[in-house]
Motif scaffolding. Structure first.
Motif, PDB file in Angstrom:
ATOM      1  N   TYR A 130       0.874  -1.169   0.000  1.00  0.00           N
ATOM      2  CA  TYR A 130       0.000   0.000   0.000  1.00  0.00           C
ATOM      3  C   TYR A 130       0.904   1.209   0.000  1.00  0.00           C
ATOM      4  CZ  TYR A 130      -3.615  -3.230   1.696  1.00  0.00           C
ATOM      5  OH  TYR A 130      -4.485  -4.277   1.818  1.00  0.00           O
ATOM      6  N   TYR A 131       0.728   2.120  -0.958  1.00  0.00           N
ATOM      7  CA  TYR A 131       1.580   3.287  -0.884  1.00  0.00           C
ATOM      8  C   TYR A 131       0.828   4.578  -0.649  1.00  0.00           C
ATOM      9  CZ  TYR A 131       1.714   1.739  -5.858  1.00  0.00           C
ATOM     10  OH  TYR A 131       1.441   1.229  -7.082  1.00  0.00           O
ATOM     11  N   ASP A 132       1.618   5.548  -0.334  1.00  0.00           N
ATOM     12  CA  ASP A 132       1.157   6.850   0.094  1.00  0.00           C
ATOM     13  C   ASP A 132       1.129   7.734  -1.147  1.00  0.00           C
ATOM     14  OD1 ASP A 132       0.386   8.629   1.963  1.00  0.00           O
ATOM     15  OD2 ASP A 132       2.418   9.161   2.607  1.00  0.00           O
ATOM     16  N   GLY A 133      -0.068   8.028  -1.658  1.00  0.00           N
ATOM     17  CA  GLY A 133      -0.162   8.861  -2.849  1.00  0.00           C
ATOM     18  C   GLY A 133       0.182   8.083  -4.097  1.00  0.00           C
ATOM     19  N   ASN A 134       0.723   8.746  -5.080  1.00  0.00           N
ATOM     20  CA  ASN A 134       0.972   8.145  -6.373  1.00  0.00           C
ATOM     21  C   ASN A 134       2.414   7.646  -6.520  1.00  0.00           C
ATOM     22  OD1 ASN A 134      -0.089   7.362  -8.809  1.00  0.00           O
ATOM     23  ND2 ASN A 134       0.732   9.143  -9.870  1.00  0.00           N
TER      24      ASN A 134
ATOM     25  N   LEU B  58       8.483   1.863  -9.166  1.00  0.00           N
ATOM     26  CA  LEU B  58       8.242   0.690  -8.329  1.00  0.00           C
ATOM     27  C   LEU B  58       8.955  -0.534  -8.898  1.00  0.00           C
ATOM     28  CD1 LEU B  58       6.571  -0.203  -5.825  1.00  0.00           C
ATOM     29  CD2 LEU B  58       4.830  -0.979  -7.425  1.00  0.00           C
ATOM     30  N   ALA B  59       8.816  -0.724 -10.211  1.00  0.00           N
ATOM     31  CA  ALA B  59       9.441  -1.875 -10.853  1.00  0.00           C
ATOM     32  C   ALA B  59      10.950  -1.829 -10.667  1.00  0.00           C
ATOM     33  CB  ALA B  59       9.092  -1.903 -12.338  1.00  0.00           C
TER      34      ALA B  59
ATOM     35  N   ARG C 253      11.309  -0.536   2.564  1.00  0.00           N
ATOM     36  CA  ARG C 253      12.158   0.645   2.395  1.00  0.00           C
ATOM     37  C   ARG C 253      11.880   1.366   1.079  1.00  0.00           C
ATOM     38  NH1 ARG C 253      16.203  -2.011   5.669  1.00  0.00           N
ATOM     39  NH2 ARG C 253      17.128  -3.152   3.941  1.00  0.00           N
ATOM     40  N   THR C 254      10.981   0.791   0.243  1.00  0.00           N
ATOM     41  CA  THR C 254      10.623   1.445  -1.015  1.00  0.00           C
ATOM     42  C   THR C 254      10.031   2.823  -0.723  1.00  0.00           C
ATOM     43  OG1 THR C 254      10.134  -0.707  -1.993  1.00  0.00           O
ATOM     44  CG2 THR C 254       9.239   1.225  -3.120  1.00  0.00           C
ATOM     45  N   ASP C 255      10.372   3.750  -1.562  1.00  0.00           N
ATOM     46  CA  ASP C 255       9.936   5.135  -1.410  1.00  0.00           C
ATOM     47  C   ASP C 255       8.410   5.245  -1.329  1.00  0.00           C
ATOM     48  OD1 ASP C 255      10.982   7.654  -1.056  1.00  0.00           O
ATOM     49  OD2 ASP C 255      10.514   8.252  -3.123  1.00  0.00           O
TER      50      ASP C 255
END
Lengths: 145, 145
Positions: free
Chosen positions: B70-74, B80-81, B123-125
């Motif tokens: 689940y991410y925050d915004g766009n 991501l890839a 740790r993904t942005d």
DNA sequence: GATGAAAGTACGCGCAG
DNA sequence: CTGCGCGTACTTTCATC
């Protein structure tokens, strides 16, 4: 399963129809030596089999979804597998830990067909509810080397 | 893509190293005719390539999980890839509709390695949270014919 | 169908336990 | 001295024209 086997495996993952000659050239082995190692990996079950990788889209499988299923009480693995195997659009089922009890991989020709398929899945005995995630795009997919 | 092509495809899904002779025997076609059709399916992208199907367990991949993120915004697909492709244990990523934003398929050698991998994914942005389902058993998996 | 290549088989050698 | 794994040589089968 040594480094040589792994090198052969990498060749076969990249091209499952590669000749033993070609593989041998890459890993510095004679064709019969490569064949013996491939046969051994097959016998040991390290290589399950060889297959064609097809593009689902060009075969009319336009819609893909992952459906979590939650059931009421205990459901036997065999029972679940048997009932879901009867639905052609169901291409994979895994029992999982976490919120859901099982994860179902569904491929369908259209949203309508997906809906039908989920409807069918819901008819499984003692099934409480489902939770679906429709695949919008494949970002990437790779084989484990 | 006619019924004959589909019949050939079924043979190749069952055995990706089947000879054109053998396939031709099954579908009642000469080997060159089979080859022409296979080449055409490759050219059209209907067959992507050929590969070996390996048993993850015998290669030390004992733990499998599906992780929803689940991410925050766009977050851009490419972004991501790219960041997830850098994690070897990540074998597949799909953008999905539903509660989660993306679904990540993870293979690891142990629970500890899975934990590390999820830690890395987190740790993904702009990643908000993850929700994991560890695979307890594969009930079945089949290729679309 | 013919030709060239690859698969499959048999045998002998070298090396490690 | 035995077992394993490689390579070479040879036959059969397959791919390709």
């Amino acid at each position: 399963m040594d480094d040589l086997d792994r090198a052969i495996l990498r060749c076969l993952l990249a091209d499952g129809r590669a000749t033993f000659h070609e593989i041998g050239r890459r890993v510095r082995l004679s064709p019969p030596a490569v064949k013996r190692r491939v046969d051994r990996m097959l016998a040991r079950g390290e290589i399950s089999h060889f297959t064609a990788v097809i593009d689902p889209g060009s075969l009319g499988w336009e819609v893909e979804a992952y459906v979590e299923i939650y059931y009421d009480g205990n459901v036997l693995k065999d029972e679940l597998a048997t009932s879901l195997a009867g639905i052609p659009q169901v291409v994979g089922v895994w029992n999982v830990s976490g919120d859901a009890d099982a994860l179902v991989h569904v491929m369908a020709g259209s949203i309508a067909e997906l809906e039908d398929t989920i409807e069918q899945i819901r008819r499984t005995d003692r099934l409480q509810r489902t939770r679906s995630a429709i695949v919008l795009s494949r970002l990437f997919e790779r084989s484990l080397g």
